[in-house]
Design a protein around this motif. Structure first.
Motif, PDB file in Angstrom:
ATOM      1  N   ALA A  45       3.245 -74.917  -0.112  1.00 48.84           N
ATOM      2  CA  ALA A  45       3.622 -74.890  -1.284  1.00 48.84           C
ATOM      3  C   ALA A  45       2.895 -74.469  -2.776  1.00 48.84           C
ATOM      4  O   ALA A  45       3.706 -73.102  -2.957  1.00 48.84           O
ATOM      5  CB  ALA A  45       4.611 -76.315  -1.130  1.00 48.84           C
ATOM      6  N   ALA A  46       1.424 -74.883  -2.529  1.00 54.01           N
ATOM      7  CA  ALA A  46       1.452 -74.722  -4.007  1.00 54.01           C
ATOM      8  C   ALA A  46       0.423 -73.766  -4.078  1.00 54.01           C
ATOM      9  O   ALA A  46       0.974 -72.623  -5.023  1.00 54.01           O
ATOM     10  CB  ALA A  46      -0.342 -75.987  -4.169  1.00 54.01           C
ATOM     11  N   THR A  47       0.052 -72.411  -2.973  1.00 56.51           N
ATOM     12  CA  THR A  47      -0.251 -71.543  -3.189  1.00 56.51           C
ATOM     13  C   THR A  47       0.690 -70.705  -3.945  1.00 56.51           C
ATOM     14  O   THR A  47       1.090 -69.780  -5.152  1.00 56.51           O
ATOM     15  CB  THR A  47      -0.137 -70.706  -2.580  1.00 56.51           C
ATOM     16  OG1 THR A  47      -1.338 -72.010  -1.386  1.00 56.51           O
ATOM     17  CG2 THR A  47      -1.544 -69.408  -2.395  1.00 56.51           C
ATOM     18  N   ILE A  48       2.156 -70.614  -3.383  1.00 54.08           N
ATOM     19  CA  ILE A  48       3.350 -69.700  -3.640  1.00 54.08           C
ATOM     20  C   ILE A  48       3.850 -70.059  -5.129  1.00 54.08           C
ATOM     21  O   ILE A  48       3.664 -69.364  -6.090  1.00 54.08           O
ATOM     22  CB  ILE A  48       4.199 -70.375  -3.018  1.00 54.08           C
ATOM     23  CG1 ILE A  48       4.289 -69.547  -1.188  1.00 54.08           C
ATOM     24  CG2 ILE A  48       5.597 -69.813  -3.113  1.00 54.08           C
ATOM     25  CD1 ILE A  48       5.357 -69.857   0.021  1.00 54.08           C
ATOM     26  N   GLU A  88      -4.848 -77.446  -5.857  1.00 56.33           N
ATOM     27  CA  GLU A  88      -5.348 -79.087  -6.014  1.00 56.33           C
ATOM     28  C   GLU A  88      -4.553 -79.682  -6.841  1.00 56.33           C
ATOM     29  O   GLU A  88      -3.646 -80.542  -6.204  1.00 56.33           O
ATOM     30  CB  GLU A  88      -6.796 -79.085  -6.247  1.00 56.33           C
ATOM     31  CG  GLU A  88      -7.830 -78.323  -4.954  1.00 56.33           C
ATOM     32  CD  GLU A  88      -7.754 -76.601  -5.302  1.00 56.33           C
ATOM     33  OE1 GLU A  88      -8.431 -76.026  -4.520  1.00 56.33           O
ATOM     34  OE2 GLU A  88      -7.321 -76.165  -6.289  1.00 56.33           O
ATOM     35  N   LYS A  89      -4.416 -78.961  -8.515  1.00 53.19           N
ATOM     36  CA  LYS A  89      -3.245 -79.966  -9.355  1.00 53.19           C
ATOM     37  C   LYS A  89      -2.164 -79.739  -8.675  1.00 53.19           C
ATOM     38  O   LYS A  89      -0.789 -80.757  -8.540  1.00 53.19           O
ATOM     39  CB  LYS A  89      -3.849 -79.840 -10.206  1.00 53.19           C
ATOM     40  CG  LYS A  89      -2.756 -80.567 -11.075  1.00 53.19           C
ATOM     41  CD  LYS A  89      -2.909 -81.593 -11.598  1.00 53.19           C
ATOM     42  CE  LYS A  89      -2.151 -81.994 -12.437  1.00 53.19           C
ATOM     43  NZ  LYS A  89      -1.955 -83.793 -12.477  1.00 53.19           N
ATOM     44  N   ASP A 128       0.492 -82.552  -7.546  1.00 50.38           N
ATOM     45  CA  ASP A 128       1.569 -83.610  -8.545  1.00 50.38           C
ATOM     46  C   ASP A 128       2.758 -82.978  -6.990  1.00 50.38           C
ATOM     47  O   ASP A 128       3.462 -84.700  -7.262  1.00 50.38           O
ATOM     48  CB  ASP A 128       2.172 -82.904  -8.902  1.00 50.38           C
ATOM     49  CG  ASP A 128       1.125 -82.353 -10.062  1.00 50.38           C
ATOM     50  OD1 ASP A 128       0.450 -83.573 -11.023  1.00 50.38           O
ATOM     51  OD2 ASP A 128       1.219 -81.194 -11.591  1.00 50.38           O
ATOM     52  N   LEU A 129       2.941 -82.702  -5.896  1.00 46.30           N
ATOM     53  CA  LEU A 129       4.176 -82.494  -5.280  1.00 46.30           C
ATOM     54  C   LEU A 129       3.679 -83.804  -4.307  1.00 46.30           C
ATOM     55  O   LEU A 129       4.595 -84.054  -4.506  1.00 46.30           O
ATOM     56  CB  LEU A 129       4.003 -81.074  -4.396  1.00 46.30           C
ATOM     57  CG  LEU A 129       4.484 -79.883  -4.934  1.00 46.30           C
ATOM     58  CD1 LEU A 129       3.474 -78.834  -4.036  1.00 46.30           C
ATOM     59  CD2 LEU A 129       6.011 -79.705  -4.527  1.00 46.30           C
ATOM     60  N   LYS A 130       2.819 -83.747  -4.054  1.00 47.58           N
ATOM     61  CA  LYS A 130       2.557 -85.077  -3.115  1.00 47.58           C
ATOM     62  C   LYS A 130       2.491 -86.333  -3.639  1.00 47.58           C
ATOM     63  O   LYS A 130       3.524 -87.416  -2.881  1.00 47.58           O
ATOM     64  CB  LYS A 130       1.313 -85.265  -3.068  1.00 47.58           C
ATOM     65  CG  LYS A 130       0.520 -84.463  -1.677  1.00 47.58           C
ATOM     66  CD  LYS A 130      -1.026 -84.832  -1.347  1.00 47.58           C
ATOM     67  CE  LYS A 130      -1.342 -84.041  -0.171  1.00 47.58           C
ATOM     68  NZ  LYS A 130      -2.612 -83.879   0.374  1.00 47.58           N
ATOM     69  N   GLU A 131       3.149 -86.350  -5.315  1.00 48.76           N
ATOM     70  CA  GLU A 131       3.489 -87.326  -5.706  1.00 48.76           C
ATOM     71  C   GLU A 131       3.913 -87.660  -6.333  1.00 48.76           C
ATOM     72  O   GLU A 131       5.232 -88.254  -6.022  1.00 48.76           O
ATOM     73  CB  GLU A 131       2.055 -87.582  -7.641  1.00 48.76           C
ATOM     74  CG  GLU A 131       2.689 -88.693  -8.099  1.00 48.76           C
ATOM     75  CD  GLU A 131       3.803 -88.889  -8.806  1.00 48.76           C
ATOM     76  OE1 GLU A 131       4.116 -89.644  -9.488  1.00 48.76           O
ATOM     77  OE2 GLU A 131       4.228 -87.871  -9.024  1.00 48.76           O
ATOM     78  N   SER A 132       5.190 -86.402  -5.995  1.00 48.54           N
ATOM     79  CA  SER A 132       6.861 -86.700  -6.224  1.00 48.54           C
ATOM     80  C   SER A 132       7.662 -87.068  -4.848  1.00 48.54           C
ATOM     81  O   SER A 132       8.465 -87.681  -4.876  1.00 48.54           O
ATOM     82  CB  SER A 132       7.081 -85.293  -7.015  1.00 48.54           C
ATOM     83  OG  SER A 132       8.122 -85.116  -6.694  1.00 48.54           O
ATOM     84  N   TYR A 133       7.101 -86.328  -4.062  1.00 47.71           N
ATOM     85  CA  TYR A 133       7.066 -86.887  -2.560  1.00 47.71           C
ATOM     86  C   TYR A 133       6.919 -88.267  -2.629  1.00 47.71           C
ATOM     87  O   TYR A 133       7.692 -89.204  -1.362  1.00 47.71           O
ATOM     88  CB  TYR A 133       6.393 -85.954  -1.467  1.00 47.71           C
ATOM     89  CG  TYR A 133       6.687 -84.455  -2.071  1.00 47.71           C
ATOM     90  CD1 TYR A 133       7.933 -83.710  -1.926  1.00 47.71           C
ATOM     91  CD2 TYR A 133       6.380 -83.580  -0.769  1.00 47.71           C
ATOM     92  CE1 TYR A 133       8.576 -82.228  -2.570  1.00 47.71           C
ATOM     93  CE2 TYR A 133       6.079 -82.476  -1.344  1.00 47.71           C
ATOM     94  CZ  TYR A 133       7.544 -81.830  -1.650  1.00 47.71           C
ATOM     95  OH  TYR A 133       7.432 -79.991  -1.884  1.00 47.71           O
ATOM     96  N   SER A 134       6.329 -88.697  -2.744  1.00 44.07           N
ATOM     97  CA  SER A 134       6.143 -90.188  -2.042  1.00 44.07           C
ATOM     98  C   SER A 134       6.635 -91.055  -3.334  1.00 44.07           C
ATOM     99  O   SER A 134       6.690 -92.499  -2.883  1.00 44.07           O
ATOM    100  CB  SER A 134       4.498 -90.487  -2.389  1.00 44.07           C
ATOM    101  OG  SER A 134       3.872 -90.213  -3.587  1.00 44.07           O
ATOM    102  N   LYS A 135       7.166 -90.767  -4.714  1.00 45.60           N
ATOM    103  CA  LYS A 135       7.040 -91.825  -5.550  1.00 45.60           C
ATOM    104  C   LYS A 135       8.659 -91.414  -6.312  1.00 45.60           C
ATOM    105  O   LYS A 135       9.270 -92.303  -6.507  1.00 45.60           O
ATOM    106  CB  LYS A 135       6.548 -91.894  -6.821  1.00 45.60           C
ATOM    107  CG  LYS A 135       5.296 -92.651  -6.031  1.00 45.60           C
ATOM    108  CD  LYS A 135       4.042 -92.447  -7.583  1.00 45.60           C
ATOM    109  CE  LYS A 135       2.719 -93.105  -7.041  1.00 45.60           C
ATOM    110  NZ  LYS A 135       1.783 -93.056  -7.697  1.00 45.60           N
TER     111      LYS A 135
END
Length: 211
Positions: A180-183, A196-197, A201-208
């Motif tokens: 997803a980050a590459t796309i 990587e950034k 950010d995606l992981k933070e959004s998905y978790s919180k």
């Protein structure tokens, strides 16, 4: 013509029917105009649906919605409500509904190859008492999508059988999946922001920020 590179296009329904034929009596008669107990059970077990909308100019959008089974609330045999959970605030489906209430839903149940299709008219609601009943982790959705059912019918399993969607032996290796980050970096043209950034950010959004 959308594209003139094709030399043999079907131009009307008569031509299409001459080629494909007519639907069976069962295919025609399976459509009902309300949620019976079978449909209610299907929806209650479904954790995922696809929502098709279009604006007043006919520009279409198809968007997923998912949550724990039972997340779609059925008011009665003619009305259901889909909670609008936090997203990226594009609101494509919601804005479409404001200009064109026609909506199409496809409900899925993991492992079941048949799907349930519902067509109807939608409206965007903000009734606090109703939305409060859809709270998760103490957070109620700010808005919901109310759908008045006009057509409801079971869709056969052929697409799932052909695709073997639920057969995990056919799934690609996780290392070969698109990132997803590459796309997002390529499509959004985000200068100075690394993959990587974006992934962080995606992981933070998905978790919180799921609710």
């Amino acid at each position: 013509m959308i594209n003139n590179q094709f030399q043999n296009q079907i131009m009307n329904e008569d031509e299409l029917r001459d080629l494909i034929g007519e639907p069976s009596e069962r295919a025609i008669n399976k459509v009902i105009t309300h949620l019976d107990n079978n449909c209610k059970q299907f929806i209650a077990l479904s954790p995922f649906l696809m929502m098709a909308t279009s604006n007043s100019n006919g520009k279409c959008d198809n968007s997923p919605r998912g949550d724990a089974p039972g997340f779609v609330h059925m008011i009665d045999k003619e009305m259901l409500i889909i909670p609008e959970r936090p997203g990226n605030k594009r609101l494509d489906s919601i804005i479409n509904i404001l200009s064109n209430p026609q909506i199409g839903l496809v409900f899925l149940i993991p492992g079941l190859e048949e799907t349930l299709r519902i067509n109807g008219q939608a409206m965007v609601i903000k009734d606090e008492k109703i939305l409060e009943t859809m709270s998760v982790n103490g957070k109620a959705p700010q808005i919901g999508i109310a759908v008045k059912v006009e057509e409801c019918f079971l869709h056969c399993a052929k697409a799932f059988k052909r695709s073997k969607l639920w057969d995990n032996d056919t799934w690609p290796n996780k290392n070969s999946l698109p990132r997803a980050a590459t796309i997002l970096k390529a499509h959004a043209n985000l200068q100075g922001i690394s993959e990587e950034k974006i992934e962080e950010d995606l992981k933070e959004s998905y978790s919180k920020r799921l609710y």
